[in-house]
Scaffold this active site. Structure first.
Site, PDB file in Angstrom:
ATOM      1  N   GLU A 108       5.588   4.452 -15.871  1.00  6.80           N
ATOM      2  CA  GLU A 108       4.904   5.449 -15.063  1.00  6.80           C
ATOM      3  C   GLU A 108       5.771   6.677 -14.845  1.00  6.80           C
ATOM      4  OE1 GLU A 108       3.167   3.997 -11.532  1.00  6.80           O
ATOM      5  OE2 GLU A 108       2.055   2.485 -12.636  1.00  6.80           O
ATOM      6  N   CYS A 151       8.709  13.107 -11.681  1.00  2.00           N
ATOM      7  CA  CYS A 151       9.383  11.890 -11.215  1.00  2.00           C
ATOM      8  C   CYS A 151       9.427  10.892 -12.370  1.00  2.00           C
ATOM      9  CB  CYS A 151       8.618  11.331 -10.012  1.00  2.00           C
ATOM     10  SG  CYS A 151       9.359   9.823  -9.358  1.00  2.00           S
ATOM     11  N   CYS A 158      11.822  -3.517 -11.366  1.00  2.00           N
ATOM     12  CA  CYS A 158      13.136  -3.323 -10.759  1.00  2.00           C
ATOM     13  C   CYS A 158      13.635  -4.662 -10.243  1.00  2.00           C
ATOM     14  CB  CYS A 158      13.060  -2.327  -9.607  1.00  2.00           C
ATOM     15  SG  CYS A 158      14.681  -1.941  -8.901  1.00  2.00           S
ATOM     16  N   CYS A 162      13.967  -4.487  -2.955  1.00  2.00           N
ATOM     17  CA  CYS A 162      13.804  -3.932  -1.604  1.00  2.00           C
ATOM     18  C   CYS A 162      12.451  -4.395  -1.070  1.00  2.00           C
ATOM     19  CB  CYS A 162      13.887  -2.407  -1.655  1.00  2.00           C
ATOM     20  SG  CYS A 162      15.431  -1.848  -2.386  1.00  2.00           S
ATOM     21  N   CYS A 165       9.146  -2.058  -1.100  1.00  2.00           N
ATOM     22  CA  CYS A 165       8.830  -1.298  -2.318  1.00  2.00           C
ATOM     23  C   CYS A 165       7.907  -2.095  -3.237  1.00  2.00           C
ATOM     24  CB  CYS A 165      10.136  -0.953  -3.042  1.00  2.00           C
ATOM     25  SG  CYS A 165       9.884  -0.178  -4.634  1.00  2.00           S
ATOM     26  N   GLY A 209      12.305   1.585 -11.101  1.00  4.69           N
ATOM     27  CA  GLY A 209      13.596   1.098 -11.569  1.00  4.69           C
ATOM     28  C   GLY A 209      14.790   1.686 -10.856  1.00  4.69           C
ATOM     29  N   GLU A 210      15.930   1.079 -11.111  1.00  4.29           N
ATOM     30  CA  GLU A 210      17.199   1.507 -10.518  1.00  4.29           C
ATOM     31  C   GLU A 210      18.035   2.119 -11.646  1.00  4.29           C
ATOM     32  OE1 GLU A 210      19.013   1.873  -7.552  1.00  4.29           O
ATOM     33  OE2 GLU A 210      20.377   2.580  -9.107  1.00  4.29           O
ATOM     34  N   SER A 239      18.381   9.018  -7.845  1.00  6.30           N
ATOM     35  CA  SER A 239      18.412   8.252  -6.605  1.00  6.30           C
ATOM     36  C   SER A 239      18.829   6.820  -6.907  1.00  6.30           C
ATOM     37  CB  SER A 239      17.018   8.263  -5.976  1.00  6.30           C
ATOM     38  OG  SER A 239      16.977   7.394  -4.878  1.00  6.30           O
ATOM     39  N   SER A 264      19.652   5.910  -1.336  1.00  5.84           N
ATOM     40  CA  SER A 264      18.604   5.323  -0.492  1.00  5.84           C
ATOM     41  C   SER A 264      19.265   4.552   0.638  1.00  5.84           C
ATOM     42  CB  SER A 264      17.714   4.394  -1.324  1.00  5.84           C
ATOM     43  OG  SER A 264      16.991   5.150  -2.257  1.00  5.84           O
ATOM     44  N   LEU A 265      19.458   5.240   1.751  1.00  6.04           N
ATOM     45  CA  LEU A 265      20.126   4.603   2.896  1.00  6.04           C
ATOM     46  C   LEU A 265      19.129   3.691   3.610  1.00  6.04           C
ATOM     47  CD1 LEU A 265      22.572   4.350   4.803  1.00  6.04           C
ATOM     48  CD2 LEU A 265      21.770   6.418   5.972  1.00  6.04           C
ATOM     49  N   ASN A 266      18.061   4.271   4.077  1.00  6.89           N
ATOM     50  CA  ASN A 266      16.893   3.502   4.559  1.00  6.89           C
ATOM     51  C   ASN A 266      17.075   2.666   5.811  1.00  6.89           C
ATOM     52  OD1 ASN A 266      15.393   4.539   2.508  1.00  6.89           O
ATOM     53  ND2 ASN A 266      15.527   2.756   1.188  1.00  6.89           N
ATOM     54  N   ASN A 342       5.109   4.520   2.444  1.00  4.96           N
ATOM     55  CA  ASN A 342       3.793   4.492   1.807  1.00  4.96           C
ATOM     56  C   ASN A 342       3.352   3.055   1.645  1.00  4.96           C
ATOM     57  OD1 ASN A 342       3.405   7.354   1.248  1.00  4.96           O
ATOM     58  ND2 ASN A 342       5.140   7.129  -0.148  1.00  4.96           N
ATOM     59  N   CYS A 385       6.079   7.626  -3.504  1.00  3.79           N
ATOM     60  CA  CYS A 385       7.322   6.846  -3.553  1.00  3.79           C
ATOM     61  C   CYS A 385       7.043   5.379  -3.288  1.00  3.79           C
ATOM     62  CB  CYS A 385       8.288   7.299  -2.470  1.00  3.79           C
ATOM     63  SG  CYS A 385       8.961   8.914  -2.702  1.00  3.79           S
TER      64      CYS A 385
END
Ligand code: SAH
Ligand code: SF4
Length: 394
Positions: A108, A151, A158, A162, A165, A209-210, A239, A264-266, A342, A385
């Site tokens: 994607e 993007c 991934c 998380c 996600c 993905g990372e 990121s 990505s602190l989050n 989201n 996201c």
């Protein structure tokens, strides 16, 4: 046995996949043509056709003789650029694509006209100013320059898991190659007729993905996009969820190739972060911050800390205070990008309360930390996201 051997060889030949030229840089293309006895400039013509003219078929490379194009095809070469096979259009102008490689797998990619404000205030050319036509005079009195953000995905699925996600639900299915990562960008540039060097296109490696768990391919793609396509690394942001060895490698990349960095602190502390991002148990906040401090920043550049606001979990005033302290302690030129969570089917969190996002932003600002809201783009088509899951519904 001898009798069957030729047949086996033939089957192998027939089923051999075409060798994609897309993904090879100029030096590799020069080498490939030299093996076929052709001079180096043929390789440069190929690079020009693949990355600047954006051809999708060998036959469209008219700078090459017909006999050489036929020869390439006979040797099993193809252009092999990933193709857009499905487009989902949002009411806000965002487009989400399924892009297919030569083996039929899809990834994607998202196109956001006018971007999502994610680069505001990061000190880069890409992020500063709104890029509206008022600031950007029309060229030659004709078409105005456009501004958009693409993007890009780095893996199918991934492995990081998380909890908030949707992509995590797929698990890691496959690493993308450098050509497949850069191919997403070139296909989307092609679809929108983007003129590199004139239109303002930013790239964010924030799709599926990372990136730092597929480091070679990710940086290989950046190299192609910079050296062959002509995009600048200051207009790219990668990121990461905080893969420390990846950040350390990244710190050693030359400034001419290194995109900007977003982390990505989050979460406001290790306790909450380990719960929502299990990777934090391996690389806790302090180790991530130590690694980030080793990344040399260009003049006016800032590190971005992304922060997903989960209703009732990470959106409290106390959390804002803790985040401000964490960011201040790094001593880095930094900013925080706030993203309201989201939703996704079956993901057990809540969107932040009305007003919580603005209150969080103001709390950070009051403590001297610049904070910006990322606009959710394309939620109606699962393009926002954390919503990328190869959803086929529009
Ligand atoms: N894997 C990388 C890059 C892709 S995710 C990373 O995690 O940084 C890009 C951003 O989307 C990350 O900051 C992530 O925290 C955020 N994100 C993931 N799921 C989300 C969701 N459901 N709502 C809002 N943001 C989300
Ligand atoms: Fe992977 Fe990023 Fe989603 Fe975490 S937020 S699971 S690292 S894509």
């Amino acid at each position: 046995m001898n009798q069957t051997e030729p047949k086996l060889v033939k089957i192998a030949e027939e089923s051999a996949p075409l060798k994609p030229l897309f993904g090879l840089g100029e030096a590799a293309l020069v080498e490939a043509v030299s093996i076929l006895g052709e001079p180096a400039f043929r390789g440069r013509q190929l690079a020009d056709a693949l990355y600047r003219q954006r051809v999708t078929e060998l036959d469209a490379i008219t700078t090459l003789s017909k006999s050489f194009r036929d020869r390439l095809a006979a040797e099993g070469f193809s252009v092999g650029r990933p193709r857009i096979v499905q487009v989902f259009q949002s009411v806000d102008g965002t487009e989400r694509y399924l892009i297919e490689d030569s083996t039929g797998n899809t990834v994607e990619t998202v196109w956001m006209p006018e971007g999502d404000d994610g680069e505001t205030g990061d000190g880069s050319e890409a992020g500063d100013g709104t890029g509206t036509s008022a600031e950007e005079p029309e060229r030659n009195g004709s078409k105005a320059r456009r501004r958009a953000t693409i993007c890009v995905s780095s893996q199918v699925g991934c492995a990081v898991n998380c909890q908030f996600c949707l992509t995590a639900r797929l698990g890691l299915q496959r690493n993308l190659s450098a050509g497949e990562i850069a191919g997403q960008v070139v296909s989307v540039l092609d679809r929108h007729g983007v003129e590199v060097g004139r239109d303002r296109v930013n790239l964010v490696f924030m799709g599926m993905g990372e990136p730092f768990l597929n480091y070679e391919s990710f940086m290989g793609a950046v190299k192609l996009l910079v050296e062959e396509v002509g995009l600048t690394p200051q207009k790219m942001t990668v990121s990461t969820s905080g893969i420390v060895p990846g950040i350390e490698r990244f710190a050693a990349e030359p400034a001419t190739l290194r995109p900007k960095l977003a982390i990505s602190l989050n979460a406001p502390n290790n306790e909450v972060r380990s719960e929502i991002m299990p990777i934090n148990r391996k690389w806790p906040i302090e180790s991530v911050m130590d690694a980030v401090r080793r990344v040399p920043l260009r003049s006016r550049e800032r590190v971005t800390f992304e922060y997903v606001l989960l209703g009732g979990v990470t959106d409290t005033p106390e959390a804002a205070h803790q985040v401000a302290r964490l960011v201040r302690r790094t001593g880095l030129a930094a900013k925080v990008n706030l993203i309201a969570w989201n939703p996704g089917p079956g993901v057990p969190f809540e969107m932040p309360r009305a007003g919580a996002v603005e209150a969080f932003q103001q709390a950070l600002a009051a403590e001297g930390i610049p904070a910006y809201l990322r606009r959710p783009r394309g939620r109606d088509i699962y393009a926002a996201c954390g919503q990328l899951k190869r959803t086929v519904e529009g």
